[in-house]
Design a protein around this motif. Structure first.
Motif, PDB file in Angstrom:
ATOM      1  N   GLN A  32      78.513  65.343  60.687  1.00  0.00           N
ATOM      2  CA  GLN A  32      79.498  65.706  61.705  1.00  0.00           C
ATOM      3  C   GLN A  32      80.876  65.787  61.061  1.00  0.00           C
ATOM      4  O   GLN A  32      81.765  66.471  61.536  1.00  0.00           O
ATOM      5  N   TYR A  33      81.046  65.034  59.954  1.00  0.00           N
ATOM      6  CA  TYR A  33      82.380  64.930  59.356  1.00  0.00           C
ATOM      7  C   TYR A  33      82.472  65.614  57.996  1.00  0.00           C
ATOM      8  O   TYR A  33      83.497  66.142  57.618  1.00  0.00           O
ATOM      9  N   ILE A  34      81.400  65.529  57.210  1.00  0.00           N
ATOM     10  CA  ILE A  34      81.441  66.091  55.861  1.00  0.00           C
ATOM     11  C   ILE A  34      80.187  66.919  55.576  1.00  0.00           C
ATOM     12  O   ILE A  34      79.297  66.994  56.399  1.00  0.00           O
ATOM     13  N   VAL A  35      80.162  67.489  54.423  1.00  0.00           N
ATOM     14  CA  VAL A  35      79.057  68.273  53.853  1.00  0.00           C
ATOM     15  C   VAL A  35      78.418  69.290  54.795  1.00  0.00           C
ATOM     16  O   VAL A  35      78.963  69.659  55.825  1.00  0.00           O
ATOM     17  N   THR A  36      77.199  69.728  54.422  1.00  0.00           N
ATOM     18  CA  THR A  36      76.590  70.904  55.034  1.00  0.00           C
ATOM     19  C   THR A  36      75.926  70.601  56.383  1.00  0.00           C
ATOM     20  O   THR A  36      75.672  69.454  56.709  1.00  0.00           O
ATOM     21  N   ASP A  37      75.606  71.661  57.144  1.00  0.00           N
ATOM     22  CA  ASP A  37      74.911  71.416  58.401  1.00  0.00           C
ATOM     23  C   ASP A  37      73.395  71.544  58.205  1.00  0.00           C
ATOM     24  O   ASP A  37      72.917  71.794  57.107  1.00  0.00           O
ATOM     25  N   ASN A  38      72.675  71.395  59.308  1.00  0.00           N
ATOM     26  CA  ASN A  38      71.211  71.307  59.230  1.00  0.00           C
ATOM     27  C   ASN A  38      70.532  72.552  58.697  1.00  0.00           C
ATOM     28  O   ASN A  38      69.386  72.510  58.302  1.00  0.00           O
ATOM     29  N   ASP A  39      71.229  73.697  58.745  1.00  0.00           N
ATOM     30  CA  ASP A  39      70.573  74.944  58.360  1.00  0.00           C
ATOM     31  C   ASP A  39      71.139  75.568  57.096  1.00  0.00           C
ATOM     32  O   ASP A  39      70.799  76.687  56.760  1.00  0.00           O
ATOM     33  N   GLU A  40      72.005  74.843  56.409  1.00  0.00           N
ATOM     34  CA  GLU A  40      72.677  75.467  55.273  1.00  0.00           C
ATOM     35  C   GLU A  40      71.953  75.353  53.942  1.00  0.00           C
ATOM     36  O   GLU A  40      71.994  76.258  53.133  1.00  0.00           O
ATOM     37  N   GLU A  41      71.270  74.234  53.691  1.00  0.00           N
ATOM     38  CA  GLU A  41      70.733  74.033  52.341  1.00  0.00           C
ATOM     39  C   GLU A  41      69.622  75.015  52.020  1.00  0.00           C
ATOM     40  O   GLU A  41      68.910  75.479  52.892  1.00  0.00           O
ATOM     41  N   ARG A  42      69.459  75.324  50.751  1.00  0.00           N
ATOM     42  CA  ARG A  42      68.442  76.233  50.254  1.00  0.00           C
ATOM     43  C   ARG A  42      67.710  75.572  49.098  1.00  0.00           C
ATOM     44  O   ARG A  42      68.295  74.733  48.432  1.00  0.00           O
ATOM     45  N   THR A  84      42.363  92.533  51.593  1.00  0.00           N
ATOM     46  CA  THR A  84      42.969  91.388  52.273  1.00  0.00           C
ATOM     47  C   THR A  84      44.363  91.204  51.682  1.00  0.00           C
ATOM     48  O   THR A  84      44.508  91.063  50.461  1.00  0.00           O
ATOM     49  N   PHE A  85      45.381  91.236  52.546  1.00  0.00           N
ATOM     50  CA  PHE A  85      46.759  91.078  52.079  1.00  0.00           C
ATOM     51  C   PHE A  85      47.191  89.615  52.239  1.00  0.00           C
ATOM     52  O   PHE A  85      47.059  89.042  53.320  1.00  0.00           O
ATOM     53  N   ILE A  86      47.709  89.076  51.145  1.00  0.00           N
ATOM     54  CA  ILE A  86      48.188  87.685  51.158  1.00  0.00           C
ATOM     55  C   ILE A  86      49.682  87.712  50.860  1.00  0.00           C
ATOM     56  O   ILE A  86      50.126  88.447  49.974  1.00  0.00           O
ATOM     57  N   ALA A  87      50.445  86.945  51.617  1.00  0.00           N
ATOM     58  CA  ALA A  87      51.897  86.920  51.400  1.00  0.00           C
ATOM     59  C   ALA A  87      52.334  85.525  50.985  1.00  0.00           C
ATOM     60  O   ALA A  87      51.754  84.527  51.417  1.00  0.00           O
ATOM     61  N   ALA A  88      53.370  85.471  50.133  1.00  0.00           N
ATOM     62  CA  ALA A  88      53.962  84.180  49.736  1.00  0.00           C
ATOM     63  C   ALA A  88      55.453  84.387  49.497  1.00  0.00           C
ATOM     64  O   ALA A  88      55.879  85.465  49.085  1.00  0.00           O
ATOM     65  N   GLY A  89      56.217  83.350  49.747  1.00  0.00           N
ATOM     66  CA  GLY A  89      57.668  83.432  49.525  1.00  0.00           C
ATOM     67  C   GLY A  89      58.429  82.823  50.681  1.00  0.00           C
ATOM     68  O   GLY A  89      58.911  83.539  51.548  1.00  0.00           O
ATOM     69  N   ARG A  90      58.475  81.518  50.691  1.00  0.00           N
ATOM     70  CA  ARG A  90      59.207  80.738  51.703  1.00  0.00           C
ATOM     71  C   ARG A  90      58.740  81.045  53.115  1.00  0.00           C
ATOM     72  O   ARG A  90      59.549  81.244  54.013  1.00  0.00           O
ATOM     73  N   ILE A  91      57.402  81.103  53.292  1.00  0.00           N
ATOM     74  CA  ILE A  91      56.901  81.388  54.644  1.00  0.00           C
ATOM     75  C   ILE A  91      56.014  80.252  55.156  1.00  0.00           C
ATOM     76  O   ILE A  91      55.192  80.460  56.042  1.00  0.00           O
ATOM     77  N   GLY A  92      56.228  79.051  54.609  1.00  0.00           N
ATOM     78  CA  GLY A  92      55.429  77.912  55.057  1.00  0.00           C
ATOM     79  C   GLY A  92      55.961  77.258  56.308  1.00  0.00           C
ATOM     80  O   GLY A  92      55.839  76.049  56.499  1.00  0.00           O
ATOM     81  N   LEU A  93      56.586  78.045  57.155  1.00  0.00           N
ATOM     82  CA  LEU A  93      57.094  77.562  58.439  1.00  0.00           C
ATOM     83  C   LEU A  93      56.633  78.558  59.488  1.00  0.00           C
ATOM     84  O   LEU A  93      56.594  79.766  59.216  1.00  0.00           O
ATOM     85  N   PRO A  94      56.271  78.085  60.685  1.00  0.00           N
ATOM     86  CA  PRO A  94      55.571  78.961  61.632  1.00  0.00           C
ATOM     87  C   PRO A  94      56.263  80.289  61.920  1.00  0.00           C
ATOM     88  O   PRO A  94      55.620  81.336  61.899  1.00  0.00           O
ATOM     89  N   GLU A  95      57.576  80.264  62.167  1.00  0.00           N
ATOM     90  CA  GLU A  95      58.228  81.520  62.561  1.00  0.00           C
ATOM     91  C   GLU A  95      58.266  82.527  61.407  1.00  0.00           C
ATOM     92  O   GLU A  95      58.136  83.739  61.612  1.00  0.00           O
ATOM     93  N   SER A  96      58.396  82.033  60.167  1.00  0.00           N
ATOM     94  CA  SER A  96      58.397  82.950  59.019  1.00  0.00           C
ATOM     95  C   SER A  96      56.999  83.514  58.808  1.00  0.00           C
ATOM     96  O   SER A  96      56.834  84.697  58.494  1.00  0.00           O
TER      97      SER A  96
END
Ligand SMILES: Cc1cc2nc3c(=O)[nH]c(=O)nc-3n(C[C@H](O)[C@H](O)[C@H](O)COP(=O)(O)O)c2cc1C
Ligand code: SF4
Length: 521
Positions: free
Chosen positions: A54-64, A368-380
């Motif tokens: 709330q006071y310093i550093v990054t928010d919940n969605d910023e880090e990569r 069969t098409f397989i995808a990879a690249g930061r998609i281990g989260l449901p919406e991705s």
């Protein structure tokens, strides 16, 4: 008075010694076993992070690469804890270009389940039979649309590989060996995809050339279900695998057939073939000899290779059974920065360009098409399914599930959680049995949420979600569907009518009979 001072000094020391003894004894947290007492600082910071931020550093969605919110979801899912978020989204939706919105249907034939356990125990099988269209003797329908991506023993520690394979067994999914060969750590009962890299570890002759007899010998007796020829990887395309010298332990040196402690650099290209024609010859040779489905893994850059592949496959006599597309945002154990940042296309752009070539040639049902690249989260993952992926692979998300804290030191051999190091002390902290349950929990929960989103859209399986069902916000109070953004005509991204009918029938018990439980530890 003196006595009192002594007692005051001794109390914290005794306390710290007690905490240290407990940390070394417990098996749940690799970080605490490896860094007794001081490791608690990380958990404390994690617990009070929201207040501090709330006071310093990054928010919940910023880090990569993975934001705090994304990691929190993976950690909680892996531990079988409450993975819900409260108070509504903290994303600035309308002002975030590219933010995906999955569009729910009010009325639908597939009734969404209200049970929390819905789908958790179901395997969520693929909509296509891997190797079926080319009639491979050991063609099969993968039980899980979510699988563990290639990560070699070498980039990962032995206990981490054991946790991955045992976790894959518990979750009923596939585990890709990565290009570092098949070791004893891979033999915990989980089904495998054997990866062939440019150095042919595990399948080479004394001159380092590909050897079919060596491959047959290596996979004999192991539950290898498919073979993947790695052409390139999103994080470092055009570069061979690189295992830094400190990670080349005697055990790895022995399995790979290389010297101990020296950088292990794989060639950038294959020597067993030099163009699409000779590659397809090798694919057919391996498929004939093993009966297994054989595919390729590649990042997407210049489209010449893919155009050539489509043109050769159009003849019908030779072809790959699956194609794994790795996005430029994908992970690696070590790579030059310029390669990770700027070589090869991000997943969605690369995937859709390749898919379009196959779709125009009428070949998407054969592959069969397989995808990879930061998609281990449901919406991705949902976006990838909508664009035509049949399966998705997860690497770093699986690492997070078994304890990775995104310290990004994988290339130094100083991984604090024992996931990506060969250091004996550090790997000693990782308990494979316990972490395998965490991986399985993550994959099960992931499939469960995929199924919930699928039901929200009102279809029976993630593969039946269309490019009209997902919009991307444009950051200026508007939105465009995936169909508009990627220029898909009607029918692209979906399985054939026959595959749709088969998977809908297979999913019927999941969508009507809802029960299950979560594995806890
Ligand atoms: C530690 C590590 C090791 C990897 N090793 C391999 C490998 O041996 N072969 C390969 O094809 N890809 C390898 N990859 C790439 C992953 O398989 C995957 O394609 C990529 O990380 C994208 O998935 P993610 O975003 O879920 O991590 C590796 C990735 C990581 C993080
Ligand atoms: S904790 Fe850090 S060093 Fe270890 S695997 Fe994760 S990112 Fe790599």
């Amino acid at each position: 008075m003196k006595k009192m001072t002594k007692a005051l000094v001794a109390a914290p020391l005794v306390g710290a010694a007690g905490v240290a003894a407990y940390d070394l004894w417990q098996r749940k947290h690799a970080l605490l076993r490896n860094f007794p007492v001081i490791g608690h600082a990380r958990y404390l910071l994690e617990a009070i992070g929201p207040e501090l931020r709330q006071y310093i550093v990054t928010d919940n969605d910023e880090e990569r690469p993975f934001s705090r919110d994304q990691r929190r979801w993976i950690y909680a899912s892996a531990k079988g804890q409450n993975n819900y978020f409260s108070f509504g989204t903290d994303n600035d939706l309308e002002n975030t270009p590219g933010h995906p919105i999955i569009k729910q249907r009010t009325f639908a034939e597939t009734v969404p389940s209200s049970a929390d356990s819905a789908g958790r125990d179901s395997l969520l099988p693929a909509a296509k039979v891997l190797g079926g269209p080319r009639g491979r003797a050991k063609a099969f329908r993968p039980d899980s649309v979510v699988n563990v991506s290639a990560m070699s023993f070498g980039s990962l520690s032995g206990p981490a590989v054991r946790a991955m394979n045992a976790g894959a067994r518990l979750a009923g999914c596939l585990h890709n060996t990565g290009e570092g060969s098949l070791s004893s750590h891979h033999k915990q009962g989980g089904d495998l995809v054997f990866q062939i890299g440019t150095a042919y570890f595990g399948c080479r002759d004394e001159h380092g050339r590909f050897s079919l007899p060596a491959l047959l010998e290596r996979i004999d007796g192991s539950p290898v279900r498919a073979i993947e020829i790695k052409l390139s990887q999103g994080a470092k395309p055009g570069l061979g695998g690189m295992l830094p010298g400190p990670k080349v332990s005697p055990e790895i040196a022995e399995i790979r057939g290389i010297p101990v402690g020296r950088d292990c650099v794989s060639p950038s290209r294959h020597t067993a073939f030099s163009d699409v024609d000779s590659m397809l010859d090798l694919v057919e040779e391996i498929a004939d000899a093993t009966g297994l489905p054989v595919g390729i893994k590649s990042a997407v850059g210049d489209l010449g290779f893919w155009e050539d592949l489509v043109s050769h496959m159009s003849a019908g006599d030779r072809g790959v059974d699956f194609i794994t597309i790795d996005g430029g945002e994908g992970g690696t154990g070590s790579a030059p920065r310029a390669f990770s940042d700027s070589v090869s296309l991000p997943l969605r752009i690369g995937f859709t360009r390749v898919y379009a070539l196959f779709a125009r040639a009428g070949l998407t049902d054969d592959v069969t098409f397989i995808a990879a690249g930061r998609i281990g989260l449901p919406e991705s993952a949902i976006m990838s399914f909508a664009l035509g992926a049949d399966l998705i692979n997860v690497a770093r998300e699986a690492m997070l599930a078994i304890g990775c804290i995104q310290a990004q030191k994988c290339h130094t051999d100083r991984c604090p959680t024992g996931v990506a190091t060969q250091d004996r002390w550090l790997t000693g902290g990782l308990d494979p049995e316990l972490k395998s349950v965490r991986l399985a929990n993550y994959i099960r929960t992931f499939r469960h949420e995929l199924l919930k989103l699928t039901e929200t859209v009102g279809v029976a399986h993630p593969g039946l979600i269309t490019v009209d069902d997902v919009d991307l916000l444009d950051g200026a109070s508007g939105a465009r569907s995936l169909r508009e953004v990627y220029g898909y005509p009607m029918g692209w991204g979906l399985p054939s009518d026959a595959d749709t009918e088969a998977i809908t029938a297979l999913m019927a018990p999941v969508n009507t009979h809802l029960s299950g439980h979560r594995v806890t530890n």
